[in-house]
Design an enzyme around this catalytic site. Structure first.
Site, PDB file in Angstrom:
ATOM      1  N   ASP A 268       0.852  -1.186   0.000  1.00 28.49           N
ATOM      2  CA  ASP A 268       0.000   0.000   0.000  1.00 28.49           C
ATOM      3  C   ASP A 268       0.893   1.244   0.000  1.00 28.49           C
ATOM      4  O   ASP A 268       1.702   1.424   0.931  1.00 28.49           O
ATOM      5  CB  ASP A 268      -0.888  -0.022   1.264  1.00 28.49           C
ATOM      6  CG  ASP A 268      -1.833   1.171   1.346  1.00 28.49           C
ATOM      7  OD1 ASP A 268      -1.691   2.119   0.538  1.00 28.49           O
ATOM      8  OD2 ASP A 268      -2.704   1.154   2.239  1.00 28.49           O
TER       9      ASP A 268
ATOM     10  N   GLU B 188      29.972   6.063   6.136  1.00 22.84           N
ATOM     11  CA  GLU B 188      30.021   4.625   6.362  1.00 22.84           C
ATOM     12  C   GLU B 188      30.025   3.920   5.012  1.00 22.84           C
ATOM     13  O   GLU B 188      29.854   2.707   4.956  1.00 22.84           O
ATOM     14  CB  GLU B 188      28.843   4.185   7.231  1.00 22.84           C
ATOM     15  CG  GLU B 188      27.489   4.454   6.625  1.00 22.84           C
ATOM     16  CD  GLU B 188      26.360   4.162   7.607  1.00 22.84           C
ATOM     17  OE1 GLU B 188      26.057   5.052   8.400  1.00 22.84           O
ATOM     18  OE2 GLU B 188      25.809   3.060   7.563  1.00 22.84           O
TER      19      GLU B 188
ATOM     20  N   CYS C  74      25.744   6.694  11.240  1.00 20.06           N
ATOM     21  CA  CYS C  74      25.240   8.043  10.956  1.00 20.06           C
ATOM     22  C   CYS C  74      25.770   9.100  11.921  1.00 20.06           C
ATOM     23  O   CYS C  74      25.404  10.271  11.814  1.00 20.06           O
ATOM     24  CB  CYS C  74      23.719   8.053  10.963  1.00 20.06           C
ATOM     25  SG  CYS C  74      23.014   6.953   9.737  1.00 20.06           S
TER      26      CYS C  74
ATOM     27  N   THR D 129      13.819   2.861   2.879  1.00 14.32           N
ATOM     28  CA  THR D 129      14.564   3.835   3.698  1.00 14.32           C
ATOM     29  C   THR D 129      15.982   4.010   3.173  1.00 14.32           C
ATOM     30  O   THR D 129      16.890   4.341   3.923  1.00 14.32           O
ATOM     31  CB  THR D 129      14.567   3.430   5.191  1.00 14.32           C
ATOM     32  OG1 THR D 129      15.238   2.160   5.340  1.00 14.32           O
ATOM     33  CG2 THR D 129      13.175   3.314   5.754  1.00 14.32           C
TER      34      THR D 129
ATOM     35  N   SER E 197      16.329  -1.207  16.049  1.00 15.69           N
ATOM     36  CA  SER E 197      17.139   0.000  15.812  1.00 15.69           C
ATOM     37  C   SER E 197      16.367   1.258  16.221  1.00 15.69           C
ATOM     38  O   SER E 197      16.969   2.233  16.684  1.00 15.69           O
ATOM     39  CB  SER E 197      17.594   0.078  14.347  1.00 15.69           C
ATOM     40  OG  SER E 197      16.531   0.409  13.479  1.00 15.69           O
TER      41      SER E 197
ATOM     42  N   HIS F 138      18.357  13.153  13.634  1.00 14.90           N
ATOM     43  CA  HIS F 138      18.772  12.250  12.553  1.00 14.90           C
ATOM     44  C   HIS F 138      17.484  11.684  11.928  1.00 14.90           C
ATOM     45  O   HIS F 138      16.572  11.263  12.649  1.00 14.90           O
ATOM     46  CB  HIS F 138      19.654  11.123  13.105  1.00 14.90           C
ATOM     47  CG  HIS F 138      19.854  10.019  12.127  1.00 14.90           C
ATOM     48  ND1 HIS F 138      20.334  10.247  10.860  1.00 14.90           N
ATOM     49  CD2 HIS F 138      19.612   8.674  12.207  1.00 14.90           C
ATOM     50  CE1 HIS F 138      20.379   9.099  10.199  1.00 14.90           C
ATOM     51  NE2 HIS F 138      19.950   8.132  10.997  1.00 14.90           N
TER      52      HIS F 138
ATOM     53  N   LYS G  50       8.685  10.204  15.945  1.00 12.93           N
ATOM     54  CA  LYS G  50       8.879   9.360  17.129  1.00 12.93           C
ATOM     55  C   LYS G  50       9.908  10.006  18.062  1.00 12.93           C
ATOM     56  O   LYS G  50       9.766   9.972  19.292  1.00 12.93           O
ATOM     57  CB  LYS G  50       9.385   7.968  16.708  1.00 12.93           C
ATOM     58  CG  LYS G  50       8.398   7.127  15.899  1.00 12.93           C
ATOM     59  CD  LYS G  50       9.079   5.828  15.465  1.00 12.93           C
ATOM     60  CE  LYS G  50       8.320   5.053  14.411  1.00 12.93           C
ATOM     61  NZ  LYS G  50       7.060   4.471  14.842  1.00 12.93           N
TER      62      LYS G  50
ATOM     63  N   ASN H 275      17.186   8.480   3.249  1.00 17.85           N
ATOM     64  CA  ASN H 275      18.230   8.447   4.273  1.00 17.85           C
ATOM     65  C   ASN H 275      19.586   8.676   3.615  1.00 17.85           C
ATOM     66  O   ASN H 275      19.986   7.909   2.729  1.00 17.85           O
ATOM     67  CB  ASN H 275      18.219   7.094   4.997  1.00 17.85           C
ATOM     68  CG  ASN H 275      19.072   7.121   6.269  1.00 17.85           C
ATOM     69  OD1 ASN H 275      19.688   8.137   6.602  1.00 17.85           O
ATOM     70  ND2 ASN H 275      19.091   6.013   6.986  1.00 17.85           N
TER      71      ASN H 275
ATOM     72  N   SER I 117      24.016   4.216  14.332  1.00 17.46           N
ATOM     73  CA  SER I 117      23.798   2.857  14.819  1.00 17.46           C
ATOM     74  C   SER I 117      25.092   2.249  15.319  1.00 17.46           C
ATOM     75  O   SER I 117      26.191   2.643  14.932  1.00 17.46           O
ATOM     76  CB  SER I 117      23.232   1.985  13.704  1.00 17.46           C
ATOM     77  OG  SER I 117      21.867   2.253  13.548  1.00 17.46           O
TER      78      SER I 117
HETATM   79  P1  HMG Z   1       8.492  -2.476   8.364  1.00 24.25           P
HETATM   80  O1  HMG Z   1       8.400  -3.565   9.344  1.00 24.25           O
HETATM   81  O2  HMG Z   1       8.419  -2.841   6.919  1.00 24.25           O
HETATM   82  O3  HMG Z   1       7.373  -1.392   8.576  1.00 24.25           O
HETATM   83  O4  HMG Z   1       9.864  -1.731   8.612  1.00 24.25           O
HETATM   84  P2  HMG Z   1       6.277  -1.291   9.738  1.00 24.25           P
HETATM   85  O5  HMG Z   1       5.343  -2.436   9.667  1.00 24.25           O
HETATM   86  O6  HMG Z   1       6.936  -0.999  11.052  1.00 24.25           O
HETATM   87  O7  HMG Z   1       5.516  -0.009   9.232  1.00 24.25           O
HETATM   88  C1  HMG Z   1       6.139   1.237   9.202  1.00 24.25           C
HETATM   89  C2  HMG Z   1       5.096   2.285   9.584  1.00 24.25           C
HETATM   90  O8  HMG Z   1       4.125   2.353   8.524  1.00 24.25           O
HETATM   91  C3  HMG Z   1       4.331   1.964  10.864  1.00 24.25           C
HETATM   92  O9  HMG Z   1       4.084   3.207  11.499  1.00 24.25           O
HETATM   93  C4  HMG Z   1       3.018   1.375  10.336  1.00 24.25           C
HETATM   94  O10 HMG Z   1       1.939   1.520  11.242  1.00 24.25           O
HETATM   95  C5  HMG Z   1       2.820   2.221   9.088  1.00 24.25           C
HETATM   96  P3  HMG Z   1       4.379   3.351  13.080  1.00 24.25           P
HETATM   97  O11 HMG Z   1       3.525   2.339  13.754  1.00 24.25           O
HETATM   98  O12 HMG Z   1       5.852   3.045  13.263  1.00 24.25           O
HETATM   99  O13 HMG Z   1       4.054   4.749  13.402  1.00 24.25           O
HETATM  100  N1  HMG Z   1       1.964   1.608   8.081  1.00 24.25           N
HETATM  101  C6  HMG Z   1       1.035   2.283   7.382  1.00 24.25           C
HETATM  102  N2  HMG Z   1       0.635   3.571   7.437  1.00 24.25           N
HETATM  103  C7  HMG Z   1      -0.367   3.962   6.572  1.00 24.25           C
HETATM  104  N3  HMG Z   1      -0.959   3.106   5.703  1.00 24.25           N
HETATM  105  C8  HMG Z   1      -0.598   1.807   5.634  1.00 24.25           C
HETATM  106  C9  HMG Z   1       0.443   1.348   6.496  1.00 24.25           C
HETATM  107  N4  HMG Z   1       1.056   0.149   6.686  1.00 24.25           N
HETATM  108  C10 HMG Z   1       1.991   0.314   7.661  1.00 24.25           C
HETATM  109  N5  HMG Z   1      -1.190   0.982   4.764  1.00 24.25           N
HETATM  110  C11 HMG Z   1      11.570  -0.173   9.232  1.00 24.25           C
HETATM  111  C12 HMG Z   1      10.082  -0.349   8.863  1.00 24.25           C
HETATM  112  C13 HMG Z   1      11.836   1.297   9.446  1.00 24.25           C
HETATM  113  C14 HMG Z   1      11.885  -0.954  10.488  1.00 24.25           C
HETATM  114  C15 HMG Z   1      12.427  -0.714   8.036  1.00 24.25           C
HETATM  115  O14 HMG Z   1      12.203   0.073   6.881  1.00 24.25           O
HETATM  116  C16 HMG Z   1      13.913  -0.772   8.336  1.00 24.25           C
HETATM  117  O15 HMG Z   1      14.413  -1.746   8.860  1.00 24.25           O
HETATM  118  N6  HMG Z   1      14.688   0.327   7.957  1.00 24.25           N
HETATM  119  C17 HMG Z   1      16.130   0.367   8.212  1.00 24.25           C
HETATM  120  C18 HMG Z   1      16.473   0.636   9.673  1.00 24.25           C
HETATM  121  C19 HMG Z   1      16.105   2.039  10.128  1.00 24.25           C
HETATM  122  O16 HMG Z   1      15.885   2.940   9.327  1.00 24.25           O
HETATM  123  N7  HMG Z   1      16.124   2.266  11.456  1.00 24.25           N
HETATM  124  C20 HMG Z   1      15.866   3.577  12.026  1.00 24.25           C
HETATM  125  C21 HMG Z   1      16.504   3.776  13.410  1.00 24.25           C
HETATM  126  S1  HMG Z   1      18.254   3.373  13.396  1.00 24.25           S
HETATM  127  C22 HMG Z   1      18.965   4.730  12.553  1.00 24.25           C
HETATM  128  O17 HMG Z   1      18.348   5.738  12.368  1.00 24.25           O
HETATM  129  C23 HMG Z   1      20.369   4.571  12.037  1.00 24.25           C
HETATM  130  C24 HMG Z   1      20.485   4.360  10.539  1.00 24.25           C
HETATM  131  O18 HMG Z   1      20.235   5.564   9.849  1.00 24.25           O
HETATM  132  C25 HMG Z   1      21.862   3.789  10.188  1.00 24.25           C
HETATM  133  C26 HMG Z   1      23.074   4.573  10.636  1.00 24.25           C
HETATM  134  O19 HMG Z   1      23.218   4.965  11.776  1.00 24.25           O
HETATM  135  O20 HMG Z   1      23.982   4.708   9.808  1.00 24.25           O
HETATM  136  C27 HMG Z   1      19.488   3.353  10.020  1.00 24.25           C
END
Ligand code: HMG
Length: 409
Positions: free
Chosen positions: A34, A86, A118, A161, A211, A247, A256, A294, A327
């Protein structure tokens, strides 16, 4: 404001990124998801895509050239060059030394790369500010460049992302944009496996939901550390800030983060007070992140650019908080104020024209680019052709010959 003398802060800023992007609705449809999940659930509208000819070096050089040119800075005045990344291009040789050559910096400019996911560019920024405050800079400026390509792999949970880009930041003792208050910087470090990229892999591994927890825990701890160091902890309160910048791995993460920030400052904050604060202090400065995705260590500074490009004379002197999270993990919370006279420079850091010139890719073309980028570092493979990816003019990576990277002039 919590401040120290002598003054130090950000004197110039510029963003540069890939020439191509994909639309998140196109990606969602191709993946059978979606589209609202990507556009609202994650808050992303577009995602920058790096071609095989665009790497951490080329993006860093282009961002740095823009910062030096748009803020009329002589390369001879740069005494420290740090590239936070990185997405290094070599296990030993730093991206920064290629950048040093392309910018024509002085031989006595100390030059190095920082890596802590990051957090890398923020580590470079605070170390460079300390270099200036210590007096060792002798009037020279520091150039810090955040440059990264976020890759999680086709069809992975992290795919929406991804992103790519570089932000160049010049730090000086006479900042024209943003004064840093270094007297109460909150720091945090903890070994966690939330996101990592082993030496054998071009794509990152992430324990995605964990994460997010690690990020939020680091935010609370960094704020607590900053408050513990401040002579006036209330001066760090989020409600005093014109902007709370975080970030931004994806736009929803900043929401959040702000909720956690407010709950840390005032436990029990209600939904409407949170929504009002988020709409005023966070949401307006996330439009560039939503268009680029990102960019890892540059993501916080992309939000800072979004904030500063909209300031007017009435905003000068207003305060903003910055939270960097890398991270693994390392984090930092600090505050600063918009410099006097900064409004006159706001249009110089606006990347809107650069983003408008980007080329929209089909999902097929994005997938071809991603697959081609995976083998772009192979030694003595056929030369890479920027025209194949409709890149126009600029500095490009052309392939690896005799184990050495080759760039266009
Ligand atoms: P996921 O499991 O595919 O997604 O992974 P989800 O099921 O958690 O859904 C995401 C959001 O969309 C949720 O919102 C859902 O409710 C919503 P929330 O509950 O969180 O508010 N959703 C919808 N909304 C509207 N209509 C819909 C619908 N369906 C779902 N139909 C995840 C998401 C971010 C975990 C994944 O993409 C991922 O693993 N990304 C990479 C890791 C990441 O970005 N982590 C962030 C924190 S760590 C960080 O920032 C460091 C980093 O930048 C690296 C560094 O330091 O270098 C990553």
């Amino acid at each position: 404001m919590n401040t120290i003398q002598p003054a130090v802060g950000i004197d110039a800023l510029a963003f540069s990124g890939p020439r191509s992007y994909i639309d998140m609705v196109d990606l969602a449809e191709a993946r059978g998801v979606d589209p609202l999940k990507f556009t609202q659930g994650l808050g992303q509208l577009q995602m920058a895509v790096a071609s095989p000819c665009e790497d951490t070096v080329t993006m860093a050089v282009q961002a740095a050239r823009a910062a030096l040119h748009n803020f009329d800075i002589d390369p001879a005045d740069i005494g420290t060059l740090v590239v936070g990344t990185e997405t290094g291009v070599d296990h030993a040789k730093p991206v920064a030394v290629y950048v040093h050559e392309h910018l024509g910096l002085a031989a006595n400019c100390r030059t190095f790369e920082t890596k802590h996911a990051c957090y890398g560019a923020m580590a470079g920024l605070t170390a460079s500010a300390d270099w200036i405050v210590s007096g060792r800079a002798r009037g020279r400026k520091a150039l810090i460049i955040a440059s990264d390509i976020a890759r999680y792999g086709l069809g992975s949970a992290g795919e929406p992302t991804q992103g790519a880009g570089a932000v160049a930041i010049v730090v000086s003792e006479r900042p024209r944009l943003f004064d840093l208050a270094l007297g109460c910087v909150g720091d945090y470090t903890r070994q966690v496996m939330d996101f990592w990229r082993p030496l054998y892999s071009k794509v990152a591994f992430a324990d995605g939901h964990y994460s997010i927890d690690c990020y939020l825990e680091a935010l609370s701890a960094s704020i607590a550390d900053a408050k513990a160091q401040s002579t006036d902890p209330e001066s760090l309160d989020s409600e005093r800030m014109a902007a709370c910048l975080y970030h931004v791995p994806f736009v929803k993460m900043a929401r959040k983060a702000h909720l956690r920030h407010l709950q840390t400052d005032r436990p029990g904050v209600g939904d409407s007070a949170f929504a009002e604060s988020y709409d005023a202090r966070v949401a307006p400065w996330l439009t560039l992140n939503a268009q680029v995705g990102n960019i890892y260590t540059g993501s916080l500074f992309l939000a800072l650019i979004d904030f500063l490009r909209r300031i007017d004379t009435g905003s000068e002197g207003s305060e903003a908080s910055l939270f960097a999270y890398g991270s693994g993990c390392g984090a930092c919370f600090l505050v600063g104020r918009v410099s006097d006279g900064a409004a006159a420079w706001a249009s110089n850091l606006d990347p809107a024209a650069h983003l408008d010139r980007r080329h929209r890719l089909s999902v097929d073309a994005y997938e071809q680019m991603t697959v081609a980028a995976e083998s772009a570092d192979a030694n003595d493979a056929p030369a890479l052709d920027p025209e194949q990816w409709q890149l126009g003019d600029g500095l490009f990576y052309l392939g690896t010959r005799d184990h050495k990277r080759v760039y266009s002039a």
